[in-house]
Each structure stands twice: as C-alpha cells, then as structure tokens.
Design an enzyme around this catalytic site. Structure first.
Site, PDB file in Angstrom:
ATOM      1  N   LYS A  22      77.065  78.615  54.100  1.00 12.29           N
ATOM      2  CA  LYS A  22      76.017  77.609  54.310  1.00 12.29           C
ATOM      3  C   LYS A  22      76.609  76.197  54.304  1.00 12.29           C
ATOM      4  CE  LYS A  22      73.443  76.228  50.658  1.00 12.29           C
ATOM      5  NZ  LYS A  22      73.434  74.776  50.389  1.00 12.29           N
ATOM      6  N   ASN A  23      77.415  75.915  53.288  1.00  6.12           N
ATOM      7  CA  ASN A  23      77.884  74.533  53.132  1.00  6.12           C
ATOM      8  C   ASN A  23      79.000  74.158  54.112  1.00  6.12           C
ATOM      9  OD1 ASN A  23      75.955  74.137  51.247  1.00  6.12           O
ATOM     10  ND2 ASN A  23      77.331  74.271  49.467  1.00  6.12           N
ATOM     11  N   ARG A  92      68.633  67.711  51.744  1.00  9.44           N
ATOM     12  CA  ARG A  92      69.447  66.505  51.587  1.00  9.44           C
ATOM     13  C   ARG A  92      70.640  66.484  52.530  1.00  9.44           C
ATOM     14  NH1 ARG A  92      69.522  63.852  47.133  1.00  9.44           N
ATOM     15  NH2 ARG A  92      71.672  63.376  47.620  1.00  9.44           N
ATOM     16  N   CYS A 116      66.740  64.817  43.541  1.00 10.72           N
ATOM     17  CA  CYS A 116      66.496  66.235  43.780  1.00 10.72           C
ATOM     18  C   CYS A 116      66.523  66.965  42.456  1.00 10.72           C
ATOM     19  CB  CYS A 116      67.483  66.800  44.790  1.00 10.72           C
ATOM     20  SG  CYS A 116      68.916  67.563  44.111  1.00 10.72           S
ATOM     21  N   ARG A 121      71.788  62.395  42.619  1.00  8.33           N
ATOM     22  CA  ARG A 121      72.503  62.587  43.879  1.00  8.33           C
ATOM     23  C   ARG A 121      72.387  61.417  44.862  1.00  8.33           C
ATOM     24  NH1 ARG A 121      71.638  68.680  45.859  1.00  8.33           N
ATOM     25  NH2 ARG A 121      73.671  68.336  46.798  1.00  8.33           N
ATOM     26  N   PRO A 122      72.876  60.256  44.476  1.00  9.99           N
ATOM     27  CA  PRO A 122      72.853  59.130  45.423  1.00  9.99           C
ATOM     28  C   PRO A 122      73.790  59.363  46.608  1.00  9.99           C
ATOM     29  CG  PRO A 122      74.028  58.526  43.406  1.00  9.99           C
ATOM     30  CD  PRO A 122      73.527  59.923  43.209  1.00  9.99           C
ATOM     31  N   VAL A 123      73.642  58.546  47.662  1.00 14.01           N
ATOM     32  CA  VAL A 123      74.520  58.666  48.834  1.00 14.01           C
ATOM     33  C   VAL A 123      75.269  57.355  49.072  1.00 14.01           C
ATOM     34  CG1 VAL A 123      73.254  60.530  49.983  1.00 14.01           C
ATOM     35  CG2 VAL A 123      72.568  58.161  50.388  1.00 14.01           C
ATOM     36  N   ASP A 124      75.457  56.586  47.982  1.00  8.39           N
ATOM     37  CA  ASP A 124      76.102  55.271  48.114  1.00  8.39           C
ATOM     38  C   ASP A 124      77.504  55.352  48.713  1.00  8.39           C
ATOM     39  OD1 ASP A 124      76.459  56.560  45.473  1.00  8.39           O
ATOM     40  OD2 ASP A 124      77.902  54.949  45.156  1.00  8.39           O
ATOM     41  N   GLN A 125      78.227  56.451  48.431  1.00 10.97           N
ATOM     42  CA  GLN A 125      79.598  56.554  48.949  1.00 10.97           C
ATOM     43  C   GLN A 125      79.623  56.733  50.472  1.00 10.97           C
ATOM     44  OE1 GLN A 125      82.424  56.175  46.803  1.00 10.97           O
ATOM     45  NE2 GLN A 125      80.656  55.470  45.628  1.00 10.97           N
ATOM     46  N   ASP A 303      78.574  75.301  41.859  1.00  8.26           N
ATOM     47  CA  ASP A 303      77.663  76.260  42.501  1.00  8.26           C
ATOM     48  C   ASP A 303      77.782  77.677  41.925  1.00  8.26           C
ATOM     49  OD1 ASP A 303      76.708  74.229  44.068  1.00  8.26           O
ATOM     50  OD2 ASP A 303      77.825  74.791  45.866  1.00  8.26           O
ATOM     51  N   ILE A 325      79.333  68.007  37.178  1.00 10.82           N
ATOM     52  CA  ILE A 325      79.091  67.421  38.510  1.00 10.82           C
ATOM     53  C   ILE A 325      77.658  66.886  38.633  1.00 10.82           C
ATOM     54  CG2 ILE A 325      79.195  67.824  41.015  1.00 10.82           C
ATOM     55  CD1 ILE A 325      81.904  68.284  39.771  1.00 10.82           C
ATOM     56  N   ARG A 395      67.073  79.598  51.063  1.00 11.37           N
ATOM     57  CA  ARG A 395      67.808  78.485  51.662  1.00 11.37           C
ATOM     58  C   ARG A 395      69.295  78.820  51.775  1.00 11.37           C
ATOM     59  NH1 ARG A 395      66.278  72.811  49.166  1.00 11.37           N
ATOM     60  NH2 ARG A 395      67.767  72.340  50.793  1.00 11.37           N
TER      61      ARG A 395
HETATM   62  N1  EPU Z   1      77.639  61.220  44.286  1.00 13.35           N
HETATM   63  C1  EPU Z   1      77.386  59.889  44.143  1.00 13.35           C
HETATM   64  N2  EPU Z   1      77.356  59.112  45.275  1.00 13.35           N
HETATM   65  C2  EPU Z   1      77.537  59.632  46.511  1.00 13.35           C
HETATM   66  C3  EPU Z   1      77.794  60.998  46.655  1.00 13.35           C
HETATM   67  C4  EPU Z   1      77.843  61.786  45.503  1.00 13.35           C
HETATM   68  O1  EPU Z   1      77.209  59.379  43.024  1.00 13.35           O
HETATM   69  O2  EPU Z   1      77.476  58.867  47.487  1.00 13.35           O
HETATM   70  C5  EPU Z   1      77.722  62.072  43.083  1.00 13.35           C
HETATM   71  C6  EPU Z   1      76.618  63.132  43.030  1.00 13.35           C
HETATM   72  O3  EPU Z   1      75.416  62.607  42.486  1.00 13.35           O
HETATM   73  C7  EPU Z   1      77.240  64.209  42.182  1.00 13.35           C
HETATM   74  C8  EPU Z   1      78.722  64.132  42.563  1.00 13.35           C
HETATM   75  O4  EPU Z   1      78.911  62.839  43.150  1.00 13.35           O
HETATM   76  O5  EPU Z   1      77.100  63.878  40.823  1.00 13.35           O
HETATM   77  C9  EPU Z   1      79.180  65.181  43.563  1.00 13.35           C
HETATM   78  O6  EPU Z   1      78.242  65.298  44.617  1.00 13.35           O
HETATM   79  P1  EPU Z   1      78.656  65.716  46.103  1.00 13.35           P
HETATM   80  O7  EPU Z   1      78.404  64.570  46.990  1.00 13.35           O
HETATM   81  O8  EPU Z   1      80.004  66.340  46.109  1.00 13.35           O
HETATM   82  O9  EPU Z   1      77.570  66.833  46.410  1.00 13.35           O
HETATM   83  P2  EPU Z   1      76.979  67.097  47.850  1.00 13.35           P
HETATM   84  O10 EPU Z   1      78.008  66.811  48.859  1.00 13.35           O
HETATM   85  O11 EPU Z   1      75.649  66.456  47.967  1.00 13.35           O
HETATM   86  C10 EPU Z   1      77.782  69.586  48.120  1.00 13.35           C
HETATM   87  C11 EPU Z   1      77.121  70.909  48.301  1.00 13.35           C
HETATM   88  C12 EPU Z   1      76.433  71.314  47.005  1.00 13.35           C
HETATM   89  C13 EPU Z   1      77.500  71.392  45.913  1.00 13.35           C
HETATM   90  C14 EPU Z   1      78.225  70.043  45.795  1.00 13.35           C
HETATM   91  C15 EPU Z   1      79.371  70.033  44.804  1.00 13.35           C
HETATM   92  C16 EPU Z   1      76.591  70.858  50.656  1.00 13.35           C
HETATM   93  C17 EPU Z   1      75.558  70.805  51.721  1.00 13.35           C
HETATM   94  N3  EPU Z   1      76.155  70.816  49.387  1.00 13.35           N
HETATM   95  O12 EPU Z   1      76.734  68.668  47.781  1.00 13.35           O
HETATM   96  O13 EPU Z   1      75.890  72.595  47.214  1.00 13.35           O
HETATM   97  O14 EPU Z   1      76.913  71.707  44.679  1.00 13.35           O
HETATM   98  O15 EPU Z   1      78.751  69.653  47.085  1.00 13.35           O
HETATM   99  O16 EPU Z   1      80.303  70.993  45.136  1.00 13.35           O
HETATM  100  O17 EPU Z   1      77.771  70.989  50.937  1.00 13.35           O
HETATM  101  C18 EPU Z   1      74.397  74.385  46.818  1.00 13.35           C
HETATM  102  O18 EPU Z   1      74.894  74.966  47.796  1.00 13.35           O
HETATM  103  O19 EPU Z   1      73.603  74.968  46.014  1.00 13.35           O
HETATM  104  C19 EPU Z   1      74.723  72.992  46.571  1.00 13.35           C
HETATM  105  C20 EPU Z   1      73.967  72.200  45.806  1.00 13.35           C
END
Ligand code: EPU
Length: 415
Positions: A22-23, A92, A116, A121-125, A303, A325, A395
């Site tokens: 999926k990911n 997301r 969520c 889970r912000p997207v600031d990066q 996960d 995480i 999902r």
């Molecule tokens: N974070 C920030 N700012 C950002 C991005 C991330 O603060 O701009 C923080 C997040 O809040 C979190 C940490 O960084 O505390 C790591 O988050 P990451 O961005 O790596 O998570 P993601 O990319 O949103 C993906 C997977 C998740 C998996 C995580 C960690 C996808 C679609 N989703 O999420 O999968 O848990 O990486 O490995 O690839 C799942 O499949 O159940 C799932 C939640």
C-alpha cells in the site's frame, strides 16, 4: 457497517500470498502525474486507499485503466491540479500529489490534511522542502497553494519523514538542476519509488540511504513498474502465525525489508526459514514477550508495533513497547484489555505483562494497524471476538478474512 467475527484459539497453518505494498502504491500512483506518457503499475493491491487515490487522480484529469492488479495511468493532460478537502480528509497520503503536481504543472492546490487518529502528523517538511526549491507557497482557507518553477536545492529534513521524502523526490526529478535531500527516509517504499522514477528517466542516486541526490531532467517518459511486496502485511501474517502457533508460509514476500521484524520474531520463540520469496514461520514452543522500540527504517517499524503488542499480551514474560514516531498510537491498548490483556501505558511506552489466556469480546478498531492487532488478538483468544469498524482494515489489508481463512482461521465478515 461490516464487522469481523473470529472464533479464536486454533493455530494457523498453510500458505498465504502477500499483496503489493500500500505505502509504495500510493506514491507510485502520484508519480504518474510526472509524465505525459503512460505509466503502468503492476502488483497494485486492491485496497480502499488505492481506490481513493485513483479517484483523486481521475478528478485531476488523469485517465486510468485498471484490471487485476494492473493500473495504467495516462496523465497526458492534468486539467485540475487540485486535491480537495473532501478526499484529503479521508486519506492523508493525498499530500503526495503536491510535489508531482507542482513540478509538472507549475501550480498545485492541496488541502491541508488536518490531524488524524494516530497523531498530529503535520506536513511542514513537505512545504518547507518545496519552498527551498523555489516554490511560492500560501497557506490559506485550509489549502496549500503552491506555484512556480522548481529548481534544485539542498534540503535537510528536521525529522525523518517517509511521504515528505517521497514528495520531494518526485518534485526534484523534474526540477532545474540538482537537489540534495539530507536526513532522508530510508524506507524500502522510498527505494521502490526511486526505482520507478529511474525507469521513467529520472536521475537519482542514494535512495535507501539518508542522502539522496536528484539531478533534474526536463521530462520523464513511459515506464512499467512492479510494486514491491507489502512488508507490513507480510509481518502481520508472520506475527499472527507466531502468536497462534502452527506453521505458515508467506509467499511473495521480501525478507530483506523485514530484518528488524524477523529478528524480534526469533526472539519471541519462532523459527524463520527463508527460501527466495517464501518466508516460513513456525512456533511450537513457548511464546516469549519481546520488547520493541519503534524507529525509522531500518529500525523497528511503527506499523508493526500494535501487532507485536497483541503477541506480547499472550506471551510469557513482560514486554516494554515504546512508540517514538506517532504520539497517539496506543489506542489498541484499551481494546486488548477488554480481551483480558494486562497492559499499563505511560506516555509512549506500554508495559505488557503476558497473560496465560485472552478471552473473546466485542472490540472496536480505531486505525489500520490497531485493527490488525485486534485480529491477531482475536485469533489467539478463547471464544468469539467481534471487531467493529473494520473499514480501517479495508484501507490496508486485501481480503484479510479470505487470506486468514486459507490458513484455517475461523473468521468471517458479518454485517
Ligand atoms: N512529521 C512532521 N512534519 C512533516 C512530516 C512528518 O512533524 O512534515 C512527523 C510526523 O508527525 C511523525 C513523523 O514525522 O511524527 C514521521 O511521519 P512520516 O511523515 O514519516 O509519516 P507519513 O509519511 O505520513 C508513512 C506511512 C505510515 C507510516 C509512517 C512511518 C504512507 C502513506 N504512510 O506516513 O503508514 O506509519 O510513514 O513509517 O507511506 C500505515 O500504513 O498504517 C501508516 C500509517
């Protein structure tokens, strides 16, 4: 609303085939936006999140043909570089469209996902990285509006982010000049994306390390890519087999992407044998509680945390399970307690004291991996467990009740 009914207490035995990841599928579908030529993906899992991503891309103007795990994307035209709130709020990962849309169309409008269940889970990066590449970004009315021609830049992530790395990797592939991503995610799904982008003509080195270098090219071209096997689905069946006892062969997996999980399973008392893409797990002796601490790859995956908690709940000894995480990824604990588990939580750490017996009960799934945890607990519990709200499970797990029935689990979907 569908529920799962499980009659637990019998060991799993047999063979199960793992689906595409999926990911990996979600960013790869967005990669289709990067080229006017067709991108064909195979081994695409049939999951609700994949359907949502297809709907999102279709709304943008991408023509999609899908049959039997094969999805052909044709983004010759992208009329609407927009990801609306209505879809982003349900998934997301829609944020993964931001980088490709901006790189291809010079503009993009993507809704901010909001919080969520498992954390803020912000997207600031994602946003900072694109701004470093020269994008003009406005955050207003709940949307990220980005425009401008992207140029190569050096960007150091403040923390390891999987989709953040993927978003910038896709954007950088079409930027002017060279981009260097430092503190990049090393997850196998990032490597799979880089492999597909490379097949499309991108110039990428270092995927799988924390420093990825991308030399932008003016355009990408057609390609066909087979999506990697789902390492979390694989891990979930392996844990289910180890927790319930018995012997299960998981076919079509990739053991190399699961090192930390396999090590923990052996610590828990399971025997693992690997033969090509077949991973066999067997456990007949004592199940021992194992402590885990989640970390970015190659550390123990967040996960898989919930599934290991289900295993520890019924094992001998005490496990310390630490989530580093996401700040709210322990919602399965209260449900496991309803099945008889002995768990104390303080902050991001759970102390799990194994009990001799779990007993079936009515429980509620709260997120995808929490649902998988409850399925495993239901399989080892005595008597009937009914899991509510399994739309979370749909999902990310393809036909889980069929696959588990094939392993002689007594499980059924009921309304
Ligand atoms: N974070 C920030 N700012 C950002 C991005 C991330 O603060 O701009 C923080 C997040 O809040 C979190 C940490 O960084 O505390 C790591 O988050 P990451 O961005 O790596 O998570 P993601 O990319 O949103 C993906 C997977 C998740 C998996 C995580 C960690 C996808 C679609 N989703 O999420 O999968 O848990 O990486 O490995 O690839 C799942 O499949 O159940 C799932 C939640």
């Amino acid at each position: 609303m569908d529920k799962l009914r499980i009659e637990g207490g019998t060991p799993l035995n047999g063979e199960v085939h793992v689906s595409g990841a999926k990911n990996a599928a979600l960013p790869l579908l967005c990669a289709g936006l990067l080229t006017a030529e067709p991108l064909t993906l195979t081994n695409v899992p049939q999951l609700n999140d994949v359907r949502t991503m297809r709907t999102l891309l279709t709304q943008m103007g991408v023509a999609i043909e899908a049959s039997d795990g094969r999805v052909a994307l044709d983004a010759a035209r992208v009329d609407w570089p927009l990801a609306p709130y209505e879809l982003v709020k349900t998934m997301r990962a829609s944020i993964l469209a931001l980088g490709p849309l901006l790189a291809r169309c010079g503009e993009a409008r993507v809704s901010l996902p909001g919080g969520c269940a498992i954390g803020l889970r912000p997207v600031d990066q994602h946003v900072k990285g694109l701004a470093a590449m020269g994008a003009e970004i406005d955050l207003e009315h709940g949307y990220i509006s980005a425009k401008g021609r992207l140029r190569g830049a050096k960007f150091v992530f403040d923390m390891v982010t999987v989709t953040g790395t993927e978003n910038l990797l896709m954007a950088a592939s079409l930027a002017d000049g060279t981009t260097v991503l430092e503190n990049a995610a090393r997850e196998p799904e990032v490597v799979d994306l880089a492999r597909c982008l490379t097949a499309m003509g991108a110039r990428i080195t270092g995927a799988g390390t924390d420093r990825i270098v991308v030399e932008g090219v003016p355009e990408l071209h057609a390609a066909t890519h087979a999506i990697m096997p789902d390492r979390i689905e694989t891990g979930t069946y392996l844990v289910a087999a180890a927790a319930s006892g018995g012997r299960v062969a998981v076919r079509g997996g990739d053991a190399d992407s699961l090192d930390s999980v396999l090590t923990k399973l052996v610590e828990a008392g399971a025997t693992i044998t690997i033969d090509g893409d077949v991973i066999v797990v067997e456990r007949s002796g004592t199940l021992r509680a194992v402590s885990v601490r989640t970390a970015p790859h190659p550390g123990f995956p967040t996960d898989m945390q919930a599934q290991f908690m289900a295993l520890a709940a019924r094992a001998e000894g005490t496990a310390v399970i630490t989530e580093t995480i996401f700040e709210n990824r322990m919602m399965h604990v209260q449900e496991l307690v309803r099945l008889g588990a002995d768990i104390e939580v303080e902050g991001g750490t759970a102390l799990v004291r194994g009990v001799a017996k779990l007993t079936g009960a009515h429980v509620m799934a709260t997120d995808l991996r929490a649902s998988a945890c409850l399925v495993i607990a239901g399989l080892v519990a005595q008597g009937e467990t009914v899991i509510d709200r399994i739309y979370h499970l749909d999902r990310g797990y393809e036909r889980i009740e069929d696959k588990l029935s094939g392993l002689s689990a007594r499980i059924a979907r009921v309304r």
